[in-house]
Scaffold this motif. Structure first.
Motif, PDB file in Angstrom:
ATOM      1  N   GLU A   1       1.101  -1.150   0.210  1.00 50.70           N
ATOM      2  CA  GLU A   1       0.260  -0.010  -0.183  1.00 50.70           C
ATOM      3  C   GLU A   1       0.880   1.265  -0.226  1.00 50.70           C
ATOM      4  N   PRO A   2       1.121   2.161  -1.043  1.00 48.50           N
ATOM      5  CA  PRO A   2       1.986   3.065  -0.698  1.00 48.50           C
ATOM      6  C   PRO A   2       2.004   4.443   0.473  1.00 48.50           C
ATOM      7  N   PRO A   3       2.803   4.446   1.017  1.00 46.22           N
ATOM      8  CA  PRO A   3       2.762   5.129   2.601  1.00 46.22           C
ATOM      9  C   PRO A   3       1.919   6.369   1.842  1.00 46.22           C
ATOM     10  N   ARG A   4       0.923   6.492   3.425  1.00 46.57           N
ATOM     11  CA  ARG A   4       0.340   7.479   3.144  1.00 46.57           C
ATOM     12  C   ARG A   4       0.141   7.963   4.839  1.00 46.57           C
TER      13      ARG A   4
ATOM     14  N   GLY B   1       4.960   4.061   7.596  1.00 45.75           N
ATOM     15  CA  GLY B   1       5.393   3.336   6.397  1.00 45.75           C
ATOM     16  C   GLY B   1       6.553   3.632   5.214  1.00 45.75           C
TER      17      GLY B   1
ATOM     18  N   LEU C   1       8.897  11.030   0.153  1.00 53.85           N
ATOM     19  CA  LEU C   1       7.335  10.992   0.748  1.00 53.85           C
ATOM     20  C   LEU C   1       6.224  12.350   1.115  1.00 53.85           C
TER      21      LEU C   1
ATOM     22  N   ASN D   1       8.160   0.950  -2.132  1.00 55.98           N
ATOM     23  CA  ASN D   1       6.783   1.892  -2.141  1.00 55.98           C
ATOM     24  C   ASN D   1       6.059   2.679  -4.096  1.00 55.98           C
TER      25      ASN D   1
ATOM     26  N   ALA E   1       4.978   0.513  -5.992  1.00 56.42           N
ATOM     27  CA  ALA E   1       3.395   1.182  -5.237  1.00 56.42           C
ATOM     28  C   ALA E   1       2.694   1.721  -5.593  1.00 56.42           C
ATOM     29  N   GLY E   2       3.527   3.326  -5.743  1.00 56.18           N
ATOM     30  CA  GLY E   2       2.343   4.848  -5.629  1.00 56.18           C
ATOM     31  C   GLY E   2       2.775   3.913  -6.856  1.00 56.18           C
TER      32      GLY E   2
ATOM     33  N   GLU F   1      -1.003   2.748  -7.851  1.00 51.94           N
ATOM     34  CA  GLU F   1      -2.008   3.107  -7.340  1.00 51.94           C
ATOM     35  C   GLU F   1      -2.283   4.674  -8.010  1.00 51.94           C
TER      36      GLU F   1
END
Lengths: 463, 581
Positions: A125-128, A147, A355, B257, B260-261, B264
């Motif tokens: 899941e992209p870090p948020r 994350g 990020l 990541n 994943a970005g 998404e």
């Protein structure tokens, strides 16, 4: 750990960390073993190479004092694993996951291999969402996102230990007050007194009860040092993806880890690459840092804040250089700020959180936070340029505008970066807007007219 | 298929006693999990195998089975919109944690409409019919290179598995079944009829690239930059915005990541050209930094083979490789393991020729089937310590025609894209003047040169200003600095995250370039009339000018004309001071 197979009197050679066995049961590559000498000391090891006659064992601890005769090897029949349970919080372990706080052994719910398989990018899941550390230079300008893996590049003698403890003690998820938050703190190659400092200050601050603390001391073997982050991250993955907690992992000091890797690599006779570090330093560090992230459908998350000391403050040294290529940004500490008494001495310009855009603005922090950060950066970069100019021509030689930037740079460091205790995010935000008020509004091109009007409170387009 | 029995294992390399013939570079399956590997050495009755996956748990005595052919991948319609690992095995549907021994892609069904009939002569690269993929897009079902002859029979319109034979073709060498997909050895470039010159740039939507350092359709660009200079953000922006039919995005030794970005974001973003989800035109190949290194070496060849396959359908393909340094390091690691003599920087001596081989596969071609297609390659480079003199950067520089050097200073001031205007270049730039002229920018070449000279002068003057102070510079030079600042802030800076600024069409770029160019002219004119530089710097219209990219949407380009009119009148209102400057 139930040893499955035993090999006695099978050792035929010993060369540095490598132990050669013949006539043993067949074992798979990477399988864990325990090597016990006649002195009764148990040393961890693993199968490094295998052919039909001979097995090569890499002993992960010192092989001094180990004879060929009388050495017993127990095969685990699986790669190195760590037995974990929810009881690891509040406990102190050595570098290979053995409790050293005098308490009872941790009740094990699950055994996980310490090397951890790579995450499938599709399952990530992209870090948020934002983690508040209480440090303005991080929260406001280089925000840490759940994350993310964000290292701190420090130098010998800079207050990174204090920073690590403060972040471990104050970090919180402002929007998820109810959810479980845990810290995994791994000290790698620590001097005895820093180990003691970490243990006692975490205990004093009350953070120890939500922390699993791993301490690998400078006096422990180098091979063991290579295992410490892996044991710590296995524990963190357990807490995050089995127990569903939001876990912040603090690894300090990764430079000691890299030094150990160099030592072990050269003892194996591998061809060295830059500065004697093995050519696979990048891939090896990646297997540690890439173990941060969020998984789809998992409640918990794993965030990494690793600390490394740049040898001779050199950011181009292979350790910070390769780290910076893997991690999602870096927070750089500077010696001159420290000398001027600015704590935390965060050098904002070379610092970066890649990020940041995913965990700030909108609902996460404040809608105008990203624009503010961008504007502060642009203005501080100009202040830094002006400072170079002033050092040559003197402050008198500067224009009026340049002098305002010089003053801004000073205020930025002394009022915004510098802080005594933890600072709430709202307070950091207000401080940032206030500082911009001292600059000509026409220069603030990273802000929209509305942002200027609402926050800086000056009509647009006028000097 | 030949068999062998493993006798010695060490790390990702194993020796096995062969029970049949093997070839060098033959692809093999190792052990019960059928791990993929490649034969790298033949030694009497023993073979040396490099395993592409984690070898933990393997033991002597396991079986090694040869494929009888070099490492090949299946190219077909099922590639679009999906993500694969470095060996082109699908990642969606794979477990959360990737153990060694992933399975192959399952067959996918697509509607097919035949375009050939029994008896038709088919050349290699011709299409036997149309495949309909997501969004109603039609792709060609290609006759693989090397296959030529008459159609014996062909299946009627309908839905078929992508690996199901659709037509039989009688060739000189016998009957060949043609499906929607076919296998191709990754290390062999797919053939074409001839290479074509390129007179068209690949529009990227990035002003600093399109207007200053364009890359040709079928060209090659390198993006070197230290960490934190925005290579990945730039490549992702290019993948989102560039005017290609198909994007192949290779994440080679980079962050999970980020992948994943992309996964998404892309399905939610629209292709600026078709309005369909971006993901539908994208193929993602991911070997993240913690995935096996040996597969990383192969991933770059998989990616370019996929790109060539879509090129052969007559499409314009853009390949983004992030980062070629990780690939070169994988090459180094693998080479070191075999005890090859290291060359410069520890890299094997054949590094330069491997880099050349890769970039040479970028081209605009007339395909075997007679269509025109192209592969444009954009490769990021991560030089150690940000030092551009290292082997990967310096060799790559010899083979690319566009060079976009990212600058740490610009990145630190959050000036993106942080392309350094003085270190970067585009060898094909002057060829694109007619193209720009057709798009409303007849003065493009002259303006481009003007901007570049300004920026060059700026860097010299700033050095001088550091010694004597900015205000001590003569008025003319102060105006030069002011103009250069404006070109930087108003034209070259472009926010990847601002909705209106993310992408700039050629029309918007031309209009902005003209406004910025006009400012330079007016400022110089004002100087000649004796106006003090400080008064020009104090003009109220400078702020909207500096923000024109972020504030002007593609449908509001008329605003730029207003801005220009404001500029004209503001300068006209400036009166020389009586006392003189």
């Amino acid at each position: 750990m139930k040893p499955r197979l035993l090999a006695e009197n099978a050792a035929v050679g010993l060369e540095g960390p490598l132990l050669f066995l013949e006539g043993t049961p067949e074992a798979g590559l990477g399988d864990a073993v325990e090597v016990t000498g006649p002195d009764g000391r148990i040393r961890l090891g693993r199968v490094a190479a295998a052919d039909r006659e001979r097995l090569t064992i890499e002993v992960l601890e010192s092989t001094a004092g180990l004879p060929l005769e009388g050495t017993v090897v127990r095969f685990h029949g699986e790669p190195l694993a760590f037995a974990l349970g929810p009881g690891i919080l509040g406990r102190v372990f050595d570098g290979v996951g053995r409790a050293i706080d005098g308490g009872p052994p941790v009740a094990a719910h699950q055994r996980l291999p310490i090397d951890g398989l790579p995450f499938n990018p599709v399952s990530r899941e992209p870090p948020r969402d934002f983690i508040e550390t209480g440090i303005t230079a991080i929260d406001l300008l280089n925000s840490l996102v759940r994350g993310q893996k964000l290292p701190v590049f420090s130098g010998g003698g800079l207050p990174h230990d204090r920073l690590a403890v403060e972040i471990a003690s104050h970090a919180r998820l402002p929007r998820r007050a109810g959810e479980d938050f845990a810290i995994v703190f791994a000290g790698i190659g620590l001097a005895h007194d820093s180990a003691e400092y970490f243990r006692s200050s975490l205990e004093r601050g009350g953070a120890l009860e939500r922390t699993a603390l791993f301490l690998n001391l400078a006096s422990d073997s180098s091979t063991q040092r290579l295992l410490t982050p892996r044991f710590a991250l296995t524990a963190a993955e357990y807490l995050a993806f089995v127990e569903g907690k939001h876990v912040l992992v603090i690894l300090t000091d990764m430079t000691n880890y890299c030094e150990a890797l160099r030592e072990v690599s050269s003892s194996k006779g591998e061809i060295p690459s830059r500065k004697g570090f093995p050519g696979y330093l990048y891939s090896d560090l990646a297997t540690i840092f890439e173990r941060a992230g969020c998984l789809k459908g998992a409640r918990g998350t794993l965030t990494q804040l690793s600390i490394l000391t740049m040898p001779s403050d050199d950011i181009t040294h292979p350790i910070p250089d390769l780290t910076g290529y893997i991690t999602e940004g870096q927070v750089v500490l500077a010696r001159d700020l420290d000398r001027r008494g600015v704590y935390p001495p965060v050098n904002v310009l070379p610092s970066l959180s890649r990020l940041m855009k995913d965990g700030t603005g909108g609902d996460y922090t404040h809608p105008d936070h990203p624009a503010l950060a961008s504007q502060l950066y642009a203005a501080y970069a100009r202040a830094a340029q002006t400072r170079v100019l002033a050092s040559v021509v003197g402050e008198e030689g500067l224009s009026e505008a340049d002098r305002r930037y010089l003053a801004f740079g000073e205020a930025f460091e002394q009022r915004l970066v510098r802080q005594e205790g933890p600072r709430a995010f709202a307070e950091s935000l207000a401080l940032g807007w206030r500082l911009l008020g001292d600059l000509p509004a026409a220069d603030l091109t990273r802000l929209s007219d509305r942002q200027l009007r609402e926050h800086v409170n000056a009509p647009a387009g006028r000097t | 298929m030949s068999r062998a029995i493993a006798v010695k294992l060490a790390g990702p390399v194993l020796r096995a006693r062969a029970e049949g013939p093997f070839q060098l570079r033959e692809s093999v399956r190792v052990g019960p999990a059928r791990l993929l590997g490649e034969v790298v050495r033949l030694d009497r009755d023993e073979i040396v195998v490099q395993v592409y996956e984690d070898t933990t748990g393997l033991r002597p005595g396991i079986e090694v089975v040869g494929d009888g052919a070099p490492l090949a991948i299946r190219v077909g319609p099922a590639l679009l919109g999906r993500i694969f690992d470095g060996l082109l095995r699908p990642l969606s549907g794979a477990p959360d944690r990737l153990a060694a021994g992933l399975r192959e892609a399952p067959a996918t069904r697509f509607p097919f409409a035949p375009a050939a009939a029994p008896g038709d002569a088919m050349a290699a690269g011709a299409s036997i019919g149309d495949i309909v993929v997501a969004g109603g897009r039609r792709l060609a079902a290609l006759v693989p290179p090397g296959v030529e002859g008459r159609v014996l029979d062909i299946r009627p319109e309908g839905e078929y598995d992508d690996d199901e034979p659709l037509a039989r073709i009688a060739t000189a060498g016998g009957e060949v079944a043609v499906a929607m997909s076919h296998a191709w050895p990754v290390r062999v470039p797919r053939p074409s009829r001839r290479r074509l010159a390129s007179v068209t740039p690949l529009v990227t939507g990035q002003r600093i690239l399109d207007s200053l350092f364009p890359v040709a359709l079928g060209g090659k660009a390198a993006i070197p930059g230290g960490f934190g200079t925005g290579k990945t953000v730039l490549l992702e922006t290019l993948a989102k915005g560039c005017a290609a039919d198909v994007i192949v995005y290779l994440g080679c030794g980079e962050r999970g990541n980020e992948m994943a970005g992309v996964l998404e974001e892309f399905p939610r973003l629209d292709d600026p050209r078709t309005g369909r989800p971006l993901m539908e035109r994208t193929v993602i190949i991911a070997n993240t930094s913690n995935m096996p290194v040996a597969a990383r070496e192969a991933s770059i060849y998989c990616a370019i083979t996929v790109a060539e396959y879509f090129r052969d359908m007559g499409l314009d393909v853009a390949l983004m490789a992030d980062s070629t340094s990780r690939w070169a390091e994988a090459l180094r690691e693998v080479s070191g393991r075999f005890g090859e003599l290291p060359g410069e920087g520890g890299y094997p001596a054949y590094l330069a020729s491997r880099i050349a081989d890769f970039y040479e596969r970028a081209a605009r071609v007339e395909t075997l089937g007679g269509r025109t297609g192209s592969v444009t390659v954009m490769g990021a480079i991560s030089p150690p310590s940000g030092d551009f003199s290292e082997p990967v950067t310096s060799h790559t520089k010899r083979f690319v025609r566009s060079y976009w050097a990212l600058d740490a200073k610009r990145a630190q001031a959050r000036f993106y894209p942080a392309v350094h205007p003085l270190q970067s270049y585009a060898e094909d730039a002057s060829a694109f003047a007619p193209w720009w002229s057709e798009r409303g920018n007849p003065n493009w070449l002259a303006l481009r040169r003007r901007f570049l000279t300004l920026l060059d002068e700026q860097s010299r003057l700033e050095r001088m200003a550091r010694i004597i102070g900015k205000d001590a510079l003569p008025a003319r030079q102060q105006v030069t600095l002011l103009c250069a600042d404006l070109v930087n802030e108003a034209f070259l800076r472009q926010s990847a995250f601002a909705p209106k600024d993310r992408l700039a069409s050629p029309a918007k770029q031309a209009a902005m370039m003209a406004v910025a160019g006009r400012f330079v002219e007016l400022a110089e004119g004002a100087l000649a009339r004796g106006i003090a530089p400080a008064r020009i710097a104090g003009l109220a219209c400078l702020r909207p000018l500096a923000r024109m990219g972020e504030d002007t949407g593609e449908d509001e380009l008329a605003r730029l004309d207003e801005l220009r009119a404001d500029l004209e009148s503001a300068f006209a209102d400036l009166e020389p001071e009586e006392a003189g400057a």
